[in-house]
Design an enzyme around this catalytic site. Structure first.
Site, PDB file in Angstrom:
ATOM      1  N   GLY A 272       5.390  -4.296   0.991  1.00  0.00           N
ATOM      2  CA  GLY A 272       5.945  -5.514   2.034  1.00  0.00           C
ATOM      3  C   GLY A 272       6.408  -4.772   3.575  1.00  0.00           C
ATOM      4  O   GLY A 272       7.565  -5.282   4.066  1.00  0.00           O
TER       5      GLY A 272
ATOM      6  N   GLU B  40       1.659   1.489  -6.712  1.00  0.00           N
ATOM      7  CA  GLU B  40       1.503   0.351  -5.259  1.00  0.00           C
ATOM      8  C   GLU B  40       3.204   1.138  -5.336  1.00  0.00           C
ATOM      9  O   GLU B  40       4.113   1.048  -5.897  1.00  0.00           O
ATOM     10  CB  GLU B  40       1.798  -0.760  -5.925  1.00  0.00           C
TER      11      GLU B  40
ATOM     12  N   ASN C  42      -1.960 -10.937  -4.892  1.00  0.00           N
ATOM     13  CA  ASN C  42      -0.583 -11.465  -5.473  1.00  0.00           C
ATOM     14  C   ASN C  42       0.290 -12.133  -4.393  1.00  0.00           C
ATOM     15  O   ASN C  42       1.028 -11.928  -3.436  1.00  0.00           O
ATOM     16  CB  ASN C  42       0.701 -10.156  -5.914  1.00  0.00           C
TER      17      ASN C  42
ATOM     18  N   HIS D  86       4.721  -5.073 -12.144  1.00  0.00           N
ATOM     19  CA  HIS D  86       4.607  -5.339 -11.083  1.00  0.00           C
ATOM     20  C   HIS D  86       6.985  -4.660 -10.484  1.00  0.00           C
ATOM     21  O   HIS D  86       7.494  -4.862 -11.256  1.00  0.00           O
ATOM     22  CB  HIS D  86       5.049  -6.103 -10.123  1.00  0.00           C
TER      23      HIS D  86
ATOM     24  N   SER E  41       1.016  -3.409   1.057  1.00  0.00           N
ATOM     25  CA  SER E  41       0.632  -3.984   3.191  1.00  0.00           C
ATOM     26  C   SER E  41      -0.831  -3.049   3.441  1.00  0.00           C
ATOM     27  O   SER E  41      -1.156  -2.412   4.889  1.00  0.00           O
ATOM     28  CB  SER E  41       1.467  -2.139   4.083  1.00  0.00           C
TER      29      SER E  41
ATOM     30  N   GLU F  50       8.329  -5.283  -8.268  1.00  0.00           N
ATOM     31  CA  GLU F  50       9.379  -6.192  -8.534  1.00  0.00           C
ATOM     32  C   GLU F  50       9.641  -6.789  -9.244  1.00  0.00           C
ATOM     33  O   GLU F  50      11.573  -6.903  -9.569  1.00  0.00           O
ATOM     34  CB  GLU F  50       8.994  -7.002  -7.223  1.00  0.00           C
TER      35      GLU F  50
ATOM     36  N   LYS G 260       2.998 -13.705  -5.091  1.00  0.00           N
ATOM     37  CA  LYS G 260       3.874 -13.965  -5.686  1.00  0.00           C
ATOM     38  C   LYS G 260       5.513 -14.762  -6.023  1.00  0.00           C
ATOM     39  O   LYS G 260       4.491 -15.713  -6.271  1.00  0.00           O
ATOM     40  CB  LYS G 260       4.900 -12.746  -4.949  1.00  0.00           C
TER      41      LYS G 260
HETATM   42  P1  13P Z   1       2.343  -6.444   0.368  1.00  0.00           P
HETATM   43  O1  13P Z   1       0.772  -6.293   0.509  1.00  0.00           O
HETATM   44  O2  13P Z   1       2.530  -7.326   0.717  1.00  0.00           O
HETATM   45  O3  13P Z   1       2.674  -5.392   1.293  1.00  0.00           O
HETATM   46  O4  13P Z   1       2.570  -6.425  -1.026  1.00  0.00           O
HETATM   47  C1  13P Z   1       1.735  -5.292  -1.480  1.00  0.00           C
HETATM   48  C2  13P Z   1       1.967  -6.055  -3.225  1.00  0.00           C
HETATM   49  O5  13P Z   1       3.376  -5.982  -3.861  1.00  0.00           O
HETATM   50  C3  13P Z   1       0.785  -6.594  -4.360  1.00  0.00           C
HETATM   51  O6  13P Z   1       1.242  -6.836  -5.865  1.00  0.00           O
END
Ligand code: 13P
Length: 250
Positions: free
Chosen positions: A174, A168, A11, A98, A213, A100, A13
């Site tokens: 992150g 997640e 992903n 997601h 992560s 976010e 983003k």
């Molecule tokens: P990270 O791997 O950067 O922690 O992000 C995970 C994520 O949100 C994948 O959708």
């Protein structure tokens, strides 16, 4: 999605311009053609790059995904992108729900379910995301929260179709923090049970991805946890070498 074959999805983003895509995908396609992966591989770039990615991976075992879609097929929704549009641009999958988007755009389980249904309608495989916040985990509510999200975000329309659920934990995204392997297994088992209950099936016919992560150095251990059917990778999917390290661990 076949449960035995793991799915590693990147992903991106809101990262990446055409030149970044060309560099990363150039390196990935060369490596995967030289040594084909033993898992499914998908990259979900910003929607501006979907059509470019679809062209770049022709003949290579990399699937193309979107990061979100609207529930409607078309209409007066300025800035919106529908599942049909992603499909038309060359996508085969789409991430929905997601954290976010749930946090920043206030997306509810009901909306996420409608988006997953839109994906199915358009012929895309939805990756439906769930996960608890740090406050919810500290209150001992992680399993309950994730179970509720699965029960309310997964539409019955996925039965018989290609789809996945991604667990997640919000606090692991992150941050470099990850749950223990036992915690991952506990939640994945709860997700599996909720999927079976929600869909009214004898077994849950889709992989459950772990996200948050995931890096080359922890991927092998996480992917070996029972019930982990793959990974949803953020930051590490932006670098070909790191993403390849995770693909090779699957
Ligand atoms: P990270 O791997 O950067 O922690 O992000 C995970 C994520 O949100 C994948 O959708």
């Amino acid at each position: 999605m076949k449960q035995s074959v793991k799915l590693i999805a990147g992903n991106w983003k809101m990262n990446g311009l055409a030149a970044d895509l060309d560099a990363v995908i150039g390196e990935l396609t060369l490596a995967l053609q030289a040594e084909p992966p033993s898992c499914r591989v998908a990259v979900c770039p910003p929607s501006t790059l979907i059509s470019r990615l679809a062209g770049a991976v022709r003949g290579c075992p990399i699937e193309v995904g979107g990061q979100d879609c609207r529930a409607e097929a078309h209409g007066a929704y300025t800035g919106g992108v529908s599942a049909e549009m992603l499909k038309d641009a060359g996508a085969g999958l789409v991430i929905v729900g997601h954290s976010e988007r749930r946090q920043e755009f206030g997306e509810t389980d009901l909306l996420v379910s409608a988006k997953a249904e839109a994906a199915i309608r358009a012929g895309l495989a939805p990756i439906v995301c769930v996960g608890e916040t740090v406050e919810q985990r500290e209150a001992g509510r992680a399993v309950e929260v994730v179970r509720d999200q699965v029960m309310n975000s997964l539409p019955k329309a996925v039965v018989g179709r290609d789809f996945a659920v991604a667990y997640e934990p919000v606090w692991a995204i992150g941050t470099g923090l990850t749950p223990t392997l036992a915690q991952i297994e506990e939640v994945h088992r709860a997700v599996r049970a909720a999927m079976i209950e929600r869909l009214g099936l004898a077994s849950a016919p889709a992989p459950i991805l772990y996200g948050g992560s995931v890096k080359p150095d922890n991927a092998r251990a996480i992917l070996a946890v029972p019930e982990v059917g793959g990974a949803l990778v953020g930051g590490a999917s932006l670098k070909a070498a790191d993403f390849l390290g995770i693909i090779r661990a699957a």
